[in-house]
Motif scaffolding. Structure first.
Motif, PDB file in Angstrom:
ATOM      1  N   LYS A  37      -8.222   2.607  -4.767  1.00 36.01           N
ATOM      2  CA  LYS A  37      -6.899   3.017  -4.307  1.00 36.01           C
ATOM      3  C   LYS A  37      -6.173   1.849  -3.660  1.00 36.01           C
ATOM      4  O   LYS A  37      -5.006   1.613  -3.925  1.00 36.01           O
ATOM      5  N   HIS A  40      -4.481  -0.526  -5.835  1.00 30.30           N
ATOM      6  CA  HIS A  40      -3.268  -0.096  -6.517  1.00 30.30           C
ATOM      7  C   HIS A  40      -2.107   0.153  -5.568  1.00 30.30           C
ATOM      8  O   HIS A  40      -0.984   0.324  -5.971  1.00 30.30           O
ATOM      9  N   ARG A  59     -14.988  14.254  -7.665  1.00 32.12           N
ATOM     10  CA  ARG A  59     -15.659  13.348  -8.593  1.00 32.12           C
ATOM     11  C   ARG A  59     -17.169  13.516  -8.619  1.00 32.12           C
ATOM     12  O   ARG A  59     -17.807  13.326  -9.646  1.00 32.12           O
TER      13      ARG A  59
ATOM     14  N   GLU B 240       6.387  11.356  -6.091  1.00 32.92           N
ATOM     15  CA  GLU B 240       5.496  10.571  -5.266  1.00 32.92           C
ATOM     16  C   GLU B 240       4.818  11.491  -4.261  1.00 32.92           C
ATOM     17  O   GLU B 240       3.647  11.380  -3.970  1.00 32.92           O
ATOM     18  N   LYS B 244       0.803  12.155  -3.836  1.00 34.57           N
ATOM     19  CA  LYS B 244       0.074  11.777  -2.635  1.00 34.57           C
ATOM     20  C   LYS B 244      -0.593  12.967  -1.979  1.00 34.57           C
ATOM     21  O   LYS B 244      -1.609  12.834  -1.331  1.00 34.57           O
ATOM     22  N   ARG B 246      -1.720  15.585  -3.445  1.00 33.38           N
ATOM     23  CA  ARG B 246      -2.208  16.506  -4.460  1.00 33.38           C
ATOM     24  C   ARG B 246      -3.369  17.326  -3.949  1.00 33.38           C
ATOM     25  O   ARG B 246      -3.754  18.301  -4.543  1.00 33.38           O
ATOM     26  N   PHE B 247      -3.905  16.911  -2.845  1.00 32.22           N
ATOM     27  CA  PHE B 247      -4.955  17.761  -2.306  1.00 32.22           C
ATOM     28  C   PHE B 247      -4.388  18.872  -1.468  1.00 32.22           C
ATOM     29  O   PHE B 247      -5.081  19.735  -0.997  1.00 32.22           O
ATOM     30  N   ASP B 295     -10.357   8.936 -14.558  1.00 36.27           N
ATOM     31  CA  ASP B 295     -10.573   8.112 -13.367  1.00 36.27           C
ATOM     32  C   ASP B 295      -9.405   7.170 -13.138  1.00 36.27           C
ATOM     33  O   ASP B 295      -8.968   6.948 -12.025  1.00 36.27           O
ATOM     34  N   GLN B 298      -6.461   8.917 -11.867  1.00 36.77           N
ATOM     35  CA  GLN B 298      -6.657   9.389 -10.504  1.00 36.77           C
ATOM     36  C   GLN B 298      -6.560   8.258  -9.495  1.00 36.77           C
ATOM     37  O   GLN B 298      -6.119   8.462  -8.369  1.00 36.77           O
ATOM     38  N   SER B 299      -6.965   7.084  -9.912  1.00 38.95           N
ATOM     39  CA  SER B 299      -6.926   6.006  -8.933  1.00 38.95           C
ATOM     40  C   SER B 299      -5.620   5.220  -9.022  1.00 38.95           C
ATOM     41  O   SER B 299      -5.391   4.294  -8.279  1.00 38.95           O
ATOM     42  N   ALA B 300      -4.751   5.610  -9.959  1.00 43.24           N
ATOM     43  CA  ALA B 300      -3.504   4.867 -10.128  1.00 43.24           C
ATOM     44  C   ALA B 300      -2.500   5.230  -9.039  1.00 43.24           C
ATOM     45  O   ALA B 300      -2.492   6.352  -8.557  1.00 43.24           O
ATOM     46  N   SER B 301      -1.687   4.266  -8.701  1.00 42.26           N
ATOM     47  CA  SER B 301      -0.613   4.562  -7.766  1.00 42.26           C
ATOM     48  C   SER B 301       0.467   5.319  -8.528  1.00 42.26           C
ATOM     49  O   SER B 301       0.452   5.399  -9.751  1.00 42.26           O
ATOM     50  N   ASP B 303       3.691   4.760  -9.161  1.00 41.68           N
ATOM     51  CA  ASP B 303       4.485   4.032 -10.146  1.00 41.68           C
ATOM     52  C   ASP B 303       3.656   3.661 -11.356  1.00 41.68           C
ATOM     53  O   ASP B 303       4.110   3.713 -12.480  1.00 41.68           O
ATOM     54  N   GLU B 304       2.430   3.290 -11.072  1.00 40.30           N
ATOM     55  CA  GLU B 304       1.553   2.898 -12.157  1.00 40.30           C
ATOM     56  C   GLU B 304       1.283   4.083 -13.074  1.00 40.30           C
ATOM     57  O   GLU B 304       1.285   3.969 -14.286  1.00 40.30           O
TER      58      GLU B 304
END
Lengths: 190, 856
Positions: A37, A40, A59, B240, B244, B246-247, B295, B298-301, B303-304
Motif C-alpha cells: 500500500k 502505491h 486475504r 476515492e 478508501k 471499502r471496509f 491482489d 486491492q493494493s492499487a491506489s 488513481d492507479e
C-alpha cells in the motif's frame, strides 16, 4: 506453510498451540500489505490500520469457512498484536535514527509509516501497555485493538466477545491508567 | 488488599459513571475509607481521565475518521415490516442477506438484503422506487425478482428478493467440473437473461459471479441473476472515498467494473457496461482467474486502479492461462476436465477474441447487445466463424500511439538519425584513410563499413518491425508509412554518396513495404536498391541478386508481370553464381513468386519452389520458410487433392508456430479456401473465406487491394451455392477506395464464370451471362475497348455463350475481343488464358495469338 483458516479451525477445535502459529503469519501478511500500500500511496497519505487488518483477514482467511465468531476473534487479536509489534519496531528504528544510533537504514518501507504520535511516545505507550497487561489483560487487549489495530469500541467488543458497555469501561480505565503512568514518568504528552 | 488494582478500577469507573466531578471527593471518602494509597491511586486515574491530553484518543496510525460501522440491529427473529428474519445466509459487499419469511399477503420465504450503514437511505429508496416499474416488467426464469424495498427501524434500506438456492456460477462450474463447452452453454443463458432485462430498460451494473447464481431447475442447472436494480438504487460508484473506506463495506470488487463505471465523472452507464462485466465473467469461467489480478487491484491506489481499468489491456484469456503457475494452470484445466495444453488451445483464437470484444475499453467496440454476445458464443459452439476477431492493426496502432506518442515521435527521429549516422561514420572513416596509411585503412574501412551498414539496416528493420504491437503482426497503413516515407527522404538526401549503405536502406524499406502488401511502393523502393547495388563497384553480389528477386516479385502484384519475371530470373541467375544457399533459396522463391498472380501459382513456379524447399530442408530448422514454400506449391496445384493437402499442411505449420490470427496463417487459410473453391467444395470453402475476410479487414486496412480479391472470391463462393443475395451484399460492402464497384462486379463475374465452367455447370451460367451482357456497356465505357479487362470480359461472354450452346453469339464476342493482349497490362495472363479456352471451345484451330504471354 500452515494455512490461516486451518489454524483458526484448530483453535476452534480447542488446540491451544495453534494460536502461536497465527501471529507470525498475520505479522508477515500485514507487513507485506502495508508495504504494497505504501508503495502505491503518495507520501503524506496515511494508512488505516483497520483497513489493513480487514484486508489481511480477507486475504488470509477463507471467509465462508470461518464465519464463526470465535475464530475471527483469534485472528483480530493476533492482528492487533502484530500491528503493535510493527509500529513499535518502526518507532524504535526511527528513534535510533534520530539519535544517530544505528546509521544503517534497514527497512526503508518503515520510514513511511505516519503515526499520530512521536516514536518516543509510541514506545512509552507500549511500555505502559505491557505493564497494564500484567495487571489487567482484558483492558490491555482493548487498547491494543483500538490503538494499534484501529478498531472502534464496538468492533473491539465483538472481537473480544464482550459487551460493548464492558469494552467501553475497560477502555476508559486503560486510557486513564496509561495516561497516569505517563504523567508520573513525566513524559511529554500533548 | 483494598488497594488491589481491580478495586481501584471499580471505584474509578463508578466515580465516572455515577457521580459528577464535584461529587467525587465525597464518594472517594466513602469508597476508600482509610486506604489512602487506594484513594491516591483513584485520584490520579481520575485526574488523567480529565486531562485534556489527546493521547490514545486516536489510533496510532489512523488519522482519518472512519465511517461508523456498528453491527446490525437486525438479527434473526426480528420483524422488518411483513418479513421475519430467519437466519443470515450471506454477507456481501454492501450488506447482509437474511433468509426471511414473508407473512402477508402471502406466506413465502424470501431473501432480504439489508444495506449496511454509510448510505443515504432516503436516496436509495427513492432511486429504487424510480426503477420499481421497470423491475416489475422483468419476467424471466433466469432473473430473480426484486420484490420490495423499504427502510428498517434502524434506518437502513433493505431489498426483498426472490429466494434463490444457488451458488455463484464460477464456483458451480468448478465444483461440477464443467467442460468449457458446458460453461459456455450456461453463459449463453446468462446473456439471454441480461438481454431480457436490457429490453425492459433495466441495467444491472454489478454483474459478477456472486450475483449470477446457479440453481437446479427441473434437474438441470439454471442461472439466476440476482440484485437487478439494486446496484443502481445504492448508486455504487467508485470514488476515492468508497475505495478508501471499502471496509465500511460500501463497495464490492472493482474487478468486474467497466471503464466507464470506473470513471469519476458521471459518464452515463448503459447496457454496454453490463456487456463488459459479462466479458469479465466469461474470462473468469474460461481461465479460473480475473483479467486483472485481485491482489493487484486491492493494493492499487485509487488513481492507479482507475488507470488500470480504463487503460490497461488485459492479457487474452489463453495468454493468461499460459502465465498461470503450473500448479494453478493444471488445477484450472482439471476443473474443465482437460489438460492445460488442450484448454489453452480451446481458448486460443475465437474465444480469446470473443472475450476481448466484450471487454473492449471503448464501449462502441463491444458487442452491441447481450444477445449478440450470446449469438457469437453460440456460433462458436456450432463451429461457425464468430463475429469477434482481433482488433484491427490500425485500431491497435492508434491506441498504441495514444499511449506512446513520444515513443513514436522518437522512433521517426531515431530512424533518420541512424541513417545519417551511418553515412557520417563512414564518411569520417574515409577521411581518416586519406590522412593515414591508405592501404591498411582502406581494408579496415571496407570491413567496418560493411559491418556497420548491415548493423544499421538490421536495426532499422527491427525497429520498423517493432514499431507497434500491430506492426509486428498487423501493419498499419498510415503511421508506418509516414515513418517509412520520412526515412526514405533522409536516405535519399543524406546517403547520396554512399550507394551501398543507401542500397541497404532502400532494400530494408522495400521489404517492409512488401511485407505490408504495398507493392507499388515496394517496387519503387526496390528499384532504387537495385540501382545502388548495380552502381556500386565490385562483383555482382548477393545483395543485388536478392534485391532483383524482390523487385521482380513485387512487380507481379502491380501488373508488371513480364518485367517482374525477367528481374526475378536475373536475380536467380546471379544467385546461382554465388555459393550461398540462403540467397539462392530466397531468389528461387522470388522467381517462383514472379510466375504467380496474387499468390496463386502456376506450373512454372513448381520447380523453383521444389528446389527452394529442398534447400530450406537442408539448412534445417526453417519451419516458416518451409511452410511458405509448401503453401506456394499448394497454390500451384489448386486443382487437385494434392494441392489441398499441401495447403492444409502449410496452414497447420503456420498455425502451430504463429497462432491462428497471424497474417501468415491467414494467408495459408486463404489459399486453402481458394483451393476448396476451385475443387467445387464451396460449402467447405465458405467458412474459411469468411473468416479470412473478417480477419483481413481487421488486420489490414479495409481498402487493402487484397481484401477486394477475398471479397470477390467469397461472393463467388456464395453465388455458386445459390446465395446471390448475400453475394451482392458482400460485393457492395467493398471499399470503393481502391476500385469502383463496377470493376468489383466485373472481376466477380469473371470469377464465377471460371468456376462454373470448370465444373461444367452450364445451366447456372445463364442468368450470370444475362447480367454480364447487361453490364457490358458500362465496362466498355470505363476501360475502352482495347483494355485487357474489356477483352477478358468479351471473352468471358463468348465462353458463356459457347458453354450454353450458342456458338453464333459466342463467335460474335470472340471476334469482338480480337486484338493484342497488353502483356504488361492488367490480368494479362487471365485474359490470354480465357482467350485460348474460348478458341478451343469454338474449335478454332491454332489459337496462338500475337502477344501471348505464355512463353515469356
Amino acid at each position: 506453510m500452515a494455512d490461516v483458516t486451518q489454524i483458526l479451525s484448530q483453535i476452534e477445535a480447542g488446540d491451544p498451540s495453534a494460536a502461536d502459529q497465527l501471529l507470525p503469519l498475520v505479522y508477515e501478511e500485514l507487513r507485506k500489505l502495508a508495504a504494497a500500500k505504501l508503495a502505491h500511496e503518495k507520501p503524506g497519505q496515511t494508512l488505516q490500520a483497520t483497513a489493513l487488518v480487514h484486508d489481511a483477514y480477507i486475504r488470509l482467511v477463507a471467509t465462508d469457512e470461518a464465519q464463526h465468531w470465535h475464530s475471527r476473534r483469534y485472528f483480530f487479536s493476533a492482528a492487533a498484536e502484530a500491528m503493535r509489534r510493527i509500529l513499535v519496531e518502526n518507532a524504535r528504528q526511527k528513534a535510533r535514527l534520530k539519535h544517530g544510533g544505528g546509521a544503517q537504514r534497514v527497512e526503508l518501507d518503515d520510514d513511511h509509516w505516519v503515526t499520530s504520535v512521536s516514536p518516543e511516545q509510541l514506545m512509552a505507550v507500549d511500555d505502559c501497555l505491557i505493564k497494564l497487561a500484567e495487571e489487567d489483560p482484558t483492558a490491555a487487549e482493548v487498547v491494543k485493538l483500538r490503538y494499534f489495530a484501529g478498531m472502534n469500541i464496538a468492533e473491539a467488543a465483538d472481537s473480544l466477545g464482550i459487551h460493548r458497555a464492558t469494552a467501553h469501561r475497560h477502555w476508559t480505565y486503560a486510557r486513564a491508567w496509561i495516561r497516569a503512568e505517563l504523567l508520573s514518568t513525566d513524559t511529554d504528552i500533548k | 488488599m483494598n488497594s488491589a488494582p481491580s478495586h481501584a478500577k471499580q471505584i474509578f469507573l463508578d466515580a465516572i459513571e455515577k457521580y459528577t466531578p464535584d461529587q467525587w471527593p465525597g464518594y472517594l471518602e466513602e469508597a476508600c475509607g482509610e486506604d489512602a494509597a487506594l484513594r491516591r491511586r483513584v485520584e490520579v486515574l481520575l485526574e488523567a481521565h480529565r486531562s485534556d491530553a489527546s493521547l490514545l484518543d486516536e489510533p496510532a496510525i489512523e488519522i482519518e475518521a472512519t465511517i461508523e460501522h456498528s453491527p446490525l440491529a437486525e438479527r434473526p427473529g426480528v420483524d422488518i415490516g411483513p418479513y421475519k428474519l430467519l437466519e443470515q445466509i450471506g454477507e456481501g459487499g454492501f450488506g447482509v442477506v437474511f433468509l426471511a419469511e414473508q407473512t402477508r399477503p402471502v406466506r413465502r420465504e424470501v431473501a432480504l438484503k439489508i444495506v449496511k450503514a454509510g448510505m443515504d437511505t432516503k436516496e436509495v429508496i427513492a432511486r429504487f422506487e424510480a426503477e420499481r416499474q421497470a423491475l416489475a416488467m422483468m419476467d424471466h426464469p433466469n432473473i430473480a425478482k426484486v420484490l420490495d424495498a423499504g427502510t428498517t427501524e434502524s434506518g437502513r434500506p433493505y431489498f426483498v428478493m426472490e429466494l434463490v438456492h444457488g451458488i455463484p456460477i464460477n464456483e458451480y462450474c468448478d465444483q461440477c467440473k464443467l467442460t468449457t463447452r458446458e460453461r459456455l452453454e450456461l453463459f449463453v443463458l446468462v446473456c439471454q437473461a441480461v438481454q431480457h432485462a436490457h429490453q425492459k430498460g433495466v441495467i444491472h451494473r454489478d454483474i459478477k459471479p456472486s450475483n449470477v447464481l446457479i440453481a437446479m431447475q427441473d434437474g438441470r442447472p439454471a442461472p439466476k441473476i440476482i440484485d437487478f436494480g439494486v446496484a443502481k438504487a445504492i448508486n455504487q460508484r467508485l470514488t476515492e472515498h468508497t475505495l478508501k473506506t471499502r471496509f465500511a463495506q460500501i463497495i464490492g470488487t472493482p474487478l468486474y467494473m467497466s471503464p466507464e463505471q470506473a470513471e469519476l465523472s458521471p459518464l452515463g452507464v448503459d447496457t454496454r457496461s453490463d456487456i463488459y462485466s459479462l466479458g469479465v465473467l466469461l474470462y473468469e469461467l474460461l481461465t479460473g482467474t480475473t483479467p486483472f489480478e485481485k491482489d493487484r487491484l486491492q493494493s492499487a491506489s485509487f488513481d492507479e486502479l482507475r488507470q488500470i481499468i480504463r487503460e490497461e489491456e488485459p492479457p487474452r484469456p489463453s495468454t493468461r492461462i499460459s502465465t498461470l503457475s503450473a500448479d494453478l494452470a493444471s488445477t484450472v484445466a482439471d476443473r474443465h476436465r482437460t489438460d492445460v495444453r488442450q484448454l489453452q488451445q480451446t481458448v486460443r483464437g475465437d474465444l480469446d477474441w470473443l472475450v476481448m470484444k466484450a471487454m473492449e475499453k471503448d464501449r462502441n467496440r463491444r458487442y452491441e447487445s447481450a444477445s449478440s454476445l450470446a449469438r457469437d458464443v453460440e456460433r462458436y459452439l456450432q463451429d461457425e466463424p464468430v463475429e469477434a476477431c482481433p482488433p484491427s492493426a490500425a485500431y491497435r496502432f492508434r491506441k498504441y500511439i495514444r499511449r506512446n506518442k513520444v515513443v513514436i515521435a522518437t522512433m521517426a527521429v531515431v530512424a533518420t538519425a541512424l541513417v545519417v549516422g551511418a553515412g557520417v561514420a563512414t564518411w569520417q572513416a574515409i577521411r581518416a584513410t586519406v590522412e593515414r596509411d591508405r592501404a591498411i585503412a582502406a581494408e579496415k574501412v571496407a570491413g567496418t563499413e560493411a559491418a556497420r551498414s548491415e548493423q544499421v539496416a538490421q536495426f532499422l528493420k527491427d525497429m520498423l518491425a517493432a514499431a507497434g504491437p500491430s506492426v509486428a503482426r498487423g501493419r498499419d497503413a498510415t503511421l508506418l508509412r509516414e515513418v517509412l516515407e520520412g526515412t526514405a527522404e533522409r536516405v535519399e538526401r543524406d546517403l547520396a554518396d554512399q550507394p551501398e549503405i543507401q542500397g541497404d536502406m532502400w532494400f530494408t524499406l522495400g521489404s517492409t513495404y512488401q511485407d505490408i502488401g504495398y507493392h507499388k511502393k515496394a517496387v519503387e523502393t526496390f528499384q532504387r536498391a537495385v540501382n545502388c547495388f548495380r552502381d556500386a563497384p565490385g562483383e555482382p553480389n548477393t545483395k543485388l541478386a536478392v534485391a532483383l528477386g524482390s523487385l521482380g516479385y513485387s512487380q507481379c502484384f502491380i501488373e508488371q508481370a513480364a518485367e517482374g519475371k525477367a528481374n526475378a530470373q536475373a536475380g536467380l541467375d546471379m544467385a546461382r553464381l554465388v555459393s550461398d544457399q540462403e540467397t539462392l533459396a530466397l531468389c528461387l522463391c522470388n522467381r517462383a513468386g514472379s510466375s504467380t498472380h496474387w499468390g496463386m501459382g502456376s506450373d512454372e513456379a513448381v520447380p523453383f519452389l521444389t528446389e527452394s524447399l529442398e534447400l530450406y530442408r537442408e539448412m534445417g530448422n526453417r519451419p516458416l520458410d518451409e511452410a511458405a514454400c509448401i503453401q506456394r506449391l499448394a497454390a500451384c496445384e489448386i486443382g487437385d487433392d494434392h494441392g489441398e493437402s499441401l495447403a492444409r499442411q502449410a496452414h497447420e505449420m503456420f498455425h502451430e508456430h504463429l497462432g491462428p490470427d497471424h497474417h501468415k496463417t491467414l494467408g495459408a487459410q486463404w489459399v486453402l479456401g481458394q483451393i476448396l473453391l476451385v475443387q467445387g467444395k464451396e460449402a467447405d470453402a465458405e467458412p474459411l473465406l469468411r473468416q479470412t475476410l473478417v480477419m483481413r479487414e481487421r488486420i489490414y486496412d479495409k481498402d487493402h487491394p487484397m481484401n477486394q480479391v477475398v471479397r470477390r472470391k467469397l461472393a463467388a463462393c456464395l453465388t455458386l451455392q445459390g446465395n446471390r443475395v448475400e453475394a451482392n451484399e458482400i460485393l457492395r460492402g467493398a471499399s470503393k477506395a481502391s476500385e469502383p464497384l463496377e470493376v468489383m462486379y466485373l472481376l466477380y463475374y469473371l470469377n464465377v464464370v471460371g468456376f462454373l465452367s470448370n465444373q461444367e455447370r452450364y445451366d447456372e451460367a445463364v442468368p450470370i451471362m444475362e447480367e454480364m451482357r447487361n453490364k457490358y456497356d458500362e465496362v466498355q465505357s470505363i476501360y475502352g475497348s482495347d483494355h485487357n479487362l474489356t477483352k477478358e470480359y468479351q471473352n468471358a461472354l463468348a465462353k458463356l455463350y459457347a458453354m450454353t450452346g450458342q456458338p453464333k453469339e459466342a463467335r460474335k464476342w470472340y471476334d469482338e475481343a480480337d486484338g493484342v493482349v497488353d502483356k504488361n497490362g492488367a490480368r494479362a495472363g487471365q485474359t490470354q488464358h480465357i482467350r485460348t479456352e474460348v478458341s478451343r471451345l469454338l474449335g478454332i484451330e491454332n489459337a496462338e495469338l500475337p502477344g501471348s504471354v505464355k512463353d515469356e
